[in-house]
Design an enzyme around this catalytic site. Structure first.
Site, PDB file in Angstrom:
ATOM      1  N   ASP A  25      -2.705  -0.785   6.932  1.00 44.03           N
ATOM      2  CA  ASP A  25      -3.726  -1.053   5.920  1.00 44.03           C
ATOM      3  C   ASP A  25      -3.530  -2.396   5.233  1.00 44.03           C
ATOM      4  O   ASP A  25      -4.497  -3.104   4.951  1.00 44.03           O
ATOM      5  CB  ASP A  25      -3.740   0.068   4.877  1.00 44.03           C
ATOM      6  N   GLU A  46       0.795   5.526   0.640  1.00 39.49           N
ATOM      7  CA  GLU A  46       0.098   6.749   1.023  1.00 39.49           C
ATOM      8  C   GLU A  46       0.741   7.888   0.245  1.00 39.49           C
ATOM      9  O   GLU A  46       1.976   7.929   0.090  1.00 39.49           O
ATOM     10  CB  GLU A  46       0.206   7.000   2.530  1.00 39.49           C
ATOM     11  N   HIS A  70      -5.283   4.453   7.545  1.00 35.61           N
ATOM     12  CA  HIS A  70      -4.707   5.044   6.333  1.00 35.61           C
ATOM     13  C   HIS A  70      -3.191   5.199   6.465  1.00 35.61           C
ATOM     14  O   HIS A  70      -2.610   6.168   5.984  1.00 35.61           O
ATOM     15  CB  HIS A  70      -5.366   6.389   5.988  1.00 35.61           C
ATOM     16  N   ASP A 115       0.857  -1.183   0.000  1.00 39.15           N
ATOM     17  CA  ASP A 115       0.000   0.000   0.000  1.00 39.15           C
ATOM     18  C   ASP A 115       0.891   1.230   0.000  1.00 39.15           C
ATOM     19  O   ASP A 115       1.967   1.224   0.613  1.00 39.15           O
ATOM     20  CB  ASP A 115      -0.899   0.013   1.244  1.00 39.15           C
TER      21      ASP A 115
END
Length: 501
Positions: free
Chosen positions: A166, A16, A161, A14
């Site tokens: 996540d 961000e 987040h 993931d």
């Protein structure tokens, strides 16, 4: 990577990112997180996470901070992406990639980051997007397919987040979904009767047009919207079973038929097989943030790692503050984005009166009608839409477009003082299954608001809800388009609340 290295692990990852606020700005990775998972035991073998310092710290705007909580101070001493590129490449290259909505967001950001430092990007052995897999296999019983909603559904806590949190939450959600489907396959007649639908769902039968909100059961025909209280729902019309058959030749939900033939129960090996191969999907949907509660404040702020916007009522808007910019799309082109005071926005209009009900005049490539309906446009809405028209039309002309402009406010000759606007209800497709991408609710005379979930795509059933004279609260986006020499703004309904007073 050694020549004899197996690299059979699944890598859940993931990113961000910052949120672009200016034309051509793009995304900047602020954090990367990944875990290596054994595909046979689903155990975590290794993890890696790091904050990432972008080349320009000013890209971390207040908007970005609200999305993920990562500040410029937090990444000031972090490595750049160039510093971690070798580690990221080693983790990703030649392995199965997995994550939630990665095909449309995270994968693109990784490739952009490697291109920015002139290094070849890693390539996957296969890709698993849990947004696609879970929509196909688990259905929308959690209400929508956002990771936060799925985690809440299973009591896994709040989504932070943050990358490593996540991806671990993503894996746990997959484990829970698989366990539920495995149990349901053991006793399908008992466990699958109501499990496919959100607990807040409500039914509407075409025969009586009423909703059994008192909790009593009712006999439903095959054309009705399904309800969580309909304990007598038959297996033959259960949509989840059509999503979870062993036989791939049978795994088609025919939206035109009124009865679905009896299917085999779900085989957990099907999901396991998909964890071993690439799932390249042309699903026409993305995990855009939507309002979770029908009672949401109209001035709320909605955000995710990939999209953020404010929800405004027309009366709250300052016409001079409406502007537009060219922003990069996922596919390399540039789209026009409308903004208010520098923020992308959606509109919330309460009490819109339906002038003309559901239209099925036009069809998509699969033969499904493109659904829309027409509402009376009050002066405050007309004022905002006319201003948006002017902004987008100018940007479109400045970009070299020669398409015919179609005003978003419809003013017919002889009826100029009775303007209307057209709201579109988009269709999302997962595999062979089509469903309404718009969240649709119903408000009873008591003020109770409940979610409507539909067992199949049925334009006629939907049309019975949006009859002329009906009042609707609408949350919708303003999507500029330029297609086949026609340009304009399309109003796309994200959430509709139908008044049944």
């Amino acid at each position: 990577m050694g020549p004899n290295e197996d690299r059979s692990e699944i890598v859940f990852f993931d990113v961000e990112t910052t949120v672009p606020t200016r034309p051509g700005q793009g995304f900047a990775i602020l954090e990367f997180g990944a875990i290596l998972v054994c595909p046979r035991t689903l155990t975590e073998l290794r993890n890696y996470s790091t904050l990432v310092r972008p080349a320009d710290l000013s890209l971390i705007s207040p908007l970005s901070e609200r999305c993920n909580g990562i500040t410029a101070d937090a990444v000031a001493a972090a490595p750049t992406f160039a510093d971690i590129a070798d580690a990221v490449y080693d983790l990703l290259h030649g392995r199965i990639w997995a994550g939630h909505n990665i095909l449309r967001f995270d994968c693109a950001r990784i490739r952009e980051a490697f291109a920015a430092i002139n290094q070849p990007a890693p390539e996957p052995k296969g890709s698993i997007d849990s947004l696609v897999v879970l929509t196909q296999k688990f259905g929308r019983r959690a209400g929508n397919m956002k990771m936060a909603s799925l985690a809440t559904y299973f009591g896994l806590g709040q989504q932070t987040h943050r990358s490593l949190d996540d991806v671990r939450m993503n894996l746990e959600v997959l484990k829970y979904c698989s366990t539920v489907l495995f149990l349901e396959s053991s006793l399908p007649d008992i466990l699958t009767a109501n499990s496919w639908i959100s607990p807040n769902a409500v039914t509407r039968s075409r025969s009586n047009g009423k909703s059994p909100i008192d909790g009593s059961s009712s006999n439903m025909n095959n054309d009705s919207v399904m309800t969580s209280s309909a304990a007598e729902t038959k297996e033959e019309s259960h949509p989840i079973l059509s999503l979870t058959r062993d036989n791939a030749d049978e795994a088609v939900l025919d939206t035109a038929q009124s009865n679905i033939d009896k299917q085999d129960s779900f085989d957990l090996r099907t999901l396991g097989d998909e964890m071993q191969k690439s799932i390249q999907s042309d699903v026409a949907m993305s995990e855009k943030p939507t309002q979770e509660s029908p009672d949401m404040s109209s001035s709320s702020f909605v955000s995710s790692a990939s999209s953020s916007y404010v929800v405004l009522e027309p009366d709250q808007m300052v016409i001079a503050a409406i502007d537009g910019s060219l922003v990069p799309s996922l596919f390399g082109s540039r789209n026009i984005e409308l903004q208010h005071n520098g923020f992308p926005f959606q509109l919330h209009c309460a009490g819109l009166k339906v002038r003309f009900g559901i239209s099925t005049k036009f069809f998509d490539n699969a033969g499904r009608p493109r659904l829309n309906f027409v509402v009376d446009a009050p002066p405050s809405l007309c004022k905002v839409l006319d201003a948006c028209d002017s902004v987008v039309q100018k940007l479109s002309l400045d970009s070299g477009s020669s398409s015919d402009w179609r005003p978003v406010v419809i003013r017919k000759e002889g009826f100029y003082n009775y303007p209307t606007a057209r709201l579109h209800i988009p269709t999302a497709v997962c595999g062979e299954v089509a469903f309404y991408a718009t969240e649709i609710y119903q408000r009873e005379s008591s003020g109770t608001v409940q979610r409507l979930l539909f067992s199949k795509f049925d334009a006629e059933e939907l049309g019975s809800l949006f009859t002329p004279g009906t009042f609707v609260d609408a949350f919708f986006s303003l999507d500029p388009y330029d297609y086949q020499q026609n340009a304009g703004i399309k109003l796309v309904a994200k959430k509709l609340i139908i008044d049944c007073k």
